[in-house]
Motif scaffolding. Sequence first.
Motif, PDB file in Angstrom:
ATOM      1  N   ASN A 256       4.026  10.854  -6.010  1.00  0.00           N
ATOM      2  CA  ASN A 256       2.314  10.298  -5.794  1.00  0.00           C
ATOM      3  C   ASN A 256       1.347  11.723  -6.217  1.00  0.00           C
ATOM      4  OD1 ASN A 256       2.270   8.210  -4.405  1.00  0.00           O
ATOM      5  ND2 ASN A 256       3.223   9.653  -2.466  1.00  0.00           N
TER       6      ASN A 256
ATOM      7  N   LEU B 293       2.069  -3.532 -10.621  1.00  0.00           N
ATOM      8  CA  LEU B 293       1.565  -2.334  -9.986  1.00  0.00           C
ATOM      9  C   LEU B 293       2.618  -1.456  -9.503  1.00  0.00           C
ATOM     10  CD1 LEU B 293       0.027  -2.683  -7.403  1.00  0.00           C
ATOM     11  CD2 LEU B 293       1.478  -3.370  -6.257  1.00  0.00           C
TER      12      LEU B 293
ATOM     13  N   HIS C 105       0.224   2.391  -9.444  1.00  0.00           N
ATOM     14  CA  HIS C 105      -0.102   3.523  -9.171  1.00  0.00           C
ATOM     15  C   HIS C 105       0.939   4.709  -8.794  1.00  0.00           C
ATOM     16  CE1 HIS C 105      -0.114   0.446  -5.124  1.00  0.00           C
ATOM     17  NE2 HIS C 105      -1.495   0.763  -6.219  1.00  0.00           N
TER      18      HIS C 105
ATOM     19  N   SER D 212       8.090   7.898  -7.153  1.00  0.00           N
ATOM     20  CA  SER D 212       7.207   8.678  -7.380  1.00  0.00           C
ATOM     21  C   SER D 212       7.088   9.863  -5.977  1.00  0.00           C
ATOM     22  CB  SER D 212       6.573   7.876  -7.461  1.00  0.00           C
ATOM     23  OG  SER D 212       5.246   8.594  -6.846  1.00  0.00           O
TER      24      SER D 212
ATOM     25  N   PRO E 111       2.419   3.925  -1.958  1.00  0.00           N
ATOM     26  CA  PRO E 111       2.405   4.353  -3.350  1.00  0.00           C
ATOM     27  C   PRO E 111       4.080   4.815  -4.364  1.00  0.00           C
ATOM     28  CG  PRO E 111       2.203   5.470  -2.764  1.00  0.00           C
ATOM     29  CD  PRO E 111       2.013   4.684  -1.673  1.00  0.00           C
ATOM     30  N   LEU E 112       5.026   4.272  -3.483  1.00  0.00           N
ATOM     31  CA  LEU E 112       5.995   4.652  -4.271  1.00  0.00           C
ATOM     32  C   LEU E 112       7.209   3.450  -4.298  1.00  0.00           C
ATOM     33  CD1 LEU E 112       6.142   7.213  -3.132  1.00  0.00           C
ATOM     34  CD2 LEU E 112       8.923   7.340  -2.475  1.00  0.00           C
ATOM     35  N   TYR E 113       6.941   2.129  -3.708  1.00  0.00           N
ATOM     36  CA  TYR E 113       8.082   1.359  -3.254  1.00  0.00           C
ATOM     37  C   TYR E 113       6.876  -0.533  -3.847  1.00  0.00           C
ATOM     38  CZ  TYR E 113      10.436   4.308  -1.231  1.00  0.00           C
ATOM     39  OH  TYR E 113      11.352   5.512  -1.262  1.00  0.00           O
ATOM     40  N   SER E 114       4.912   0.072  -4.124  1.00  0.00           N
ATOM     41  CA  SER E 114       4.423  -1.271  -4.329  1.00  0.00           C
ATOM     42  C   SER E 114       4.748  -1.951  -5.013  1.00  0.00           C
ATOM     43  CB  SER E 114       2.833  -0.508  -4.224  1.00  0.00           C
ATOM     44  OG  SER E 114       2.931  -0.141  -5.581  1.00  0.00           O
TER      45      SER E 114
ATOM     46  N   VAL F  10      -5.843   1.775  -3.307  1.00  0.00           N
ATOM     47  CA  VAL F  10      -4.489   2.608  -2.310  1.00  0.00           C
ATOM     48  C   VAL F  10      -4.031   3.726  -2.932  1.00  0.00           C
ATOM     49  CG1 VAL F  10      -2.433   1.918  -2.163  1.00  0.00           C
ATOM     50  CG2 VAL F  10      -3.582  -0.148  -1.986  1.00  0.00           C
TER      51      VAL F  10
ATOM     52  N   VAL G  79       0.913  -1.430   0.301  1.00  0.00           N
ATOM     53  CA  VAL G  79       0.076   0.041   0.078  1.00  0.00           C
ATOM     54  C   VAL G  79       1.544   0.844   0.071  1.00  0.00           C
ATOM     55  CG1 VAL G  79      -1.815  -1.112   1.158  1.00  0.00           C
ATOM     56  CG2 VAL G  79      -0.341  -0.012   2.843  1.00  0.00           C
TER      57      VAL G  79
END
Lengths: 347, 347
Positions: free
Chosen positions: B137, B238, B242, B135, A231-234, B283, A229
Motif C-alpha cells: 500500500n 483491479l 489498486h 503490495s 488492496p493486496l488481494y482485490s 477503495v 476492498v
Amino acid sequence: MSRMILLTEGMSNPEEAKTATGLLRYRGEEVAAVFDSACIGETAQDVFGVGGAIPFVDSLDGLEADTLVMGIATAGGELPGAWRDIIADALRSGMKILNGLHTFISDDPEFASLAAEHGGELIDVRRPPAGLVVSSNEARNTPCFRVHTVGHDCGVGKMLTALELTTAVRGRGHTAEFLATGQTGIMITGSGIPIDAVVSDFVAGAAEQLVLENRDKEFLFIEGQGSLVHPLYSGVTLSLLHGCAPQAMVMGYDPTRTTIRHSAKPMPPIAEVIGLYEAMANVMAPSRVVAVAANTASLQESAARELLVSLGESLGLPATDVVRFGCEPIVDAVLEERRRVGEGAED
Amino acid sequence: MSRMILLTEGMSNPEEAKTATGLLRYRGEEVAAVFDSACIGETAQDVFGVGGAIPFVDSLDGLEADTLVMGIATAGGELPGAWRDIIADALRSGMKILNGLHTFISDDPEFASLAAEHGGELIDVRRPPAGLVVSSNEARNTPCFRVHTVGHDCGVGKMLTALELTTAVRGRGHTAEFLATGQTGIMITGSGIPIDAVVSDFVAGAAEQLVLENRDKEFLFIEGQGSLVHPLYSGVTLSLLHGCAPQAMVMGYDPTRTTIRHSAKPMPPIAEVIGLYEAMANVMAPSRVVAVAANTASLQESAARELLVSLGESLGLPATDVVRFGCEPIVDAVLEERRRVGEGAED
C-alpha cells in the motif's frame, strides 16, 4: 490416515495460523501435535479455540507422526527462515512435508536432497496445476446453483462458511460440493486450485475449470479469497468472482475489524461492500448477496445475538454466526434464492 | 539498433496483432518487414493503418534483420503451432527471437538447442522478474502524480494513450515516465513488468514496485490492462488499479464495441463503467476519471468530431481521439487535476 504435526512456531495466532486452525477444525483426528515452543503446556483449544486437548510441542522427538504441515498462511506466503532447521529435522526422520506457502519447498536443493536421502516427500499444495488457460465465460452456463462466499476482508471465515454450507445442504438431501480455492481448503479436502498462486491472466479460467469439473452437482459452494476492498488481494477476489459466476453470494463479516487487515485503511460500511460485490458480480451474471455469515467470537453471547439481529434488520438479510449458532438461516436463504432464480434457469 | 521482422502469420488483424502495430507505431524505423503470407503485396499501412511502406514477406530469405518478433497478443497467449517452423528457420539463420506470449520459448528444448547451436537468443518479455512480493500500500504515498489509463474493454488504446500523454507532458516542461505493464509496452520501451504473467497474489505489488522505482518523476502514466468489466481479465485490471493507486484515470473508449471482446456480453454504458472504476479506485485512494480517449478510427471525421462533442457533454469530461486529433485536451485535464489535488498533497 496421516498423523500430522502442525508447525506454527512463533506464529500461533488466529491471523497467521489459518492453515493450522482449519486443519484442527476439519481434520483434528489426524493432528498429533502443534509445534510452537512459545505455547508449551497449553492445548490447541486454549490457543486457537479449536482442537481440544491436542498438545503443543517444541521438538519432533518421540512423536508418532508422518507429516509436518506448514501451519500458516501469511501475507506474501514466505517461509520463515527460522523454520528451516525444524523442516530439516523432520526430513531426517523420514517425514513428509506438506507446504501451502508461496515459497515452494520442493524447489529447495537442501530439502530436496534430504527428502531423497531419507525417503521423505515434499508436497507444495500451492503449486498450480499445469495447463491452465484464460476463462471462456462458461461457468455461468452450468446448471448447478453456484454460491460464492465473499468477505469484507480477508480471514473472516469464507472457507469455513462454504464447508459448513456444503455439509448442511447435503443434509437437506441435495448433492453439493465444496470447491477449494486456497491452500487450507485444499489440504482439508485434498482437491482444488490455489488460485492466488496462478498467473493472473488465468485465475478466472482456473475458477471456471473448478466449476465445470463439478457441474453435475445441484449446489456448488465456492470458497472466496481476499476481498474486493482489500488492496493486496482485490484482483484475486475479482478474477475468482467473475470466473465462478455465482448466482448467490454469502457475505463473511467480522464486526471487530475497523481497518482492513494488512493496511491502515478504514473498513467501509458493510452495506457499501455488499453493493460493490453485487455491482461487480453483475458484470458477469445476475447475483445477489443472500445472507451474512458473521464471526462473533469476540462478543458475549447476548451481544452476538443483538449484533446479528441488528445486521439482519439493517441489511434486510438473514445473519448468523456459523460456528456459534449454525448455518441453517443461510441454507434457507440459499435454497430460497435457488427457487427464485430457478424459475428462469436451465435446470 | 535492431532490425526486426514482425511475425503475424495468419493473424494480421488489429485485434490479434497488437504487438506488431505497437512496434510499427513506436519503433517503425527498426522494422524491416512483417511476416504474413496472406498479405504479400500489401504494406503495413494498408493492413494496420500504421507503418508506411514496410512490406509483408512470406520468407526470411535475403532479409537484413537480426530479430524475429512474435507480433501478436492473443487471449491466452499461446504460440500458434504453425509458427514453429518459421521460428526454427530464424534460429538457424542466427536470429534473436523476441517473444511476449504466455508460452515461453526459452523453455522449449528444440528452440533452446537451435539457439545454442547457431548463436541466437531467446527472449521472453512476459517472464516476470524474480522476487516480486505482495503490495505494501505504498504507491499512494508517493509524491508523483499518478495517471492510469483504463478502458471499458481490452484493446482500446490504453498503452498508446499513456505513451502519447508521457511525451506531451514532457513537452510542457515536466518530468514524466511511461510505466509499461504489458508485453508490447515493454518491447517498445525496454522496461516494465508484464503484470498479467505475474502470480495473482503479487500483481498489486508489481504495479506498486513500478511506481516506487519511478517516484522521483512529476508525472507517471501507468499503462492499463484489460477492463473491470472484461470477465477474462477483470482481476488483473483491479490488482493493477489498486497497486498503482492513481490520483487520476483516463478512460479509453471504442464506440464500435457493442459486446465485450472475447465474450457475448453486451457492453455496459460508458458512464456506468466510469462509475465502477471510480468506486473501485476509491477503495484505495481518491481518484477520478478526468478525460476520455476515444478510438474513432472507424468513423468519418465529421462523425468522429460529433461523437467526441456528444461524449464530452454527456459525461462532463474532455474527450478526444489521441491519434486523430492529438492529446492536448487530456493533458490539460491531467494538469488541472494535479493542481486541484495538489493543494492537499505532499508535493
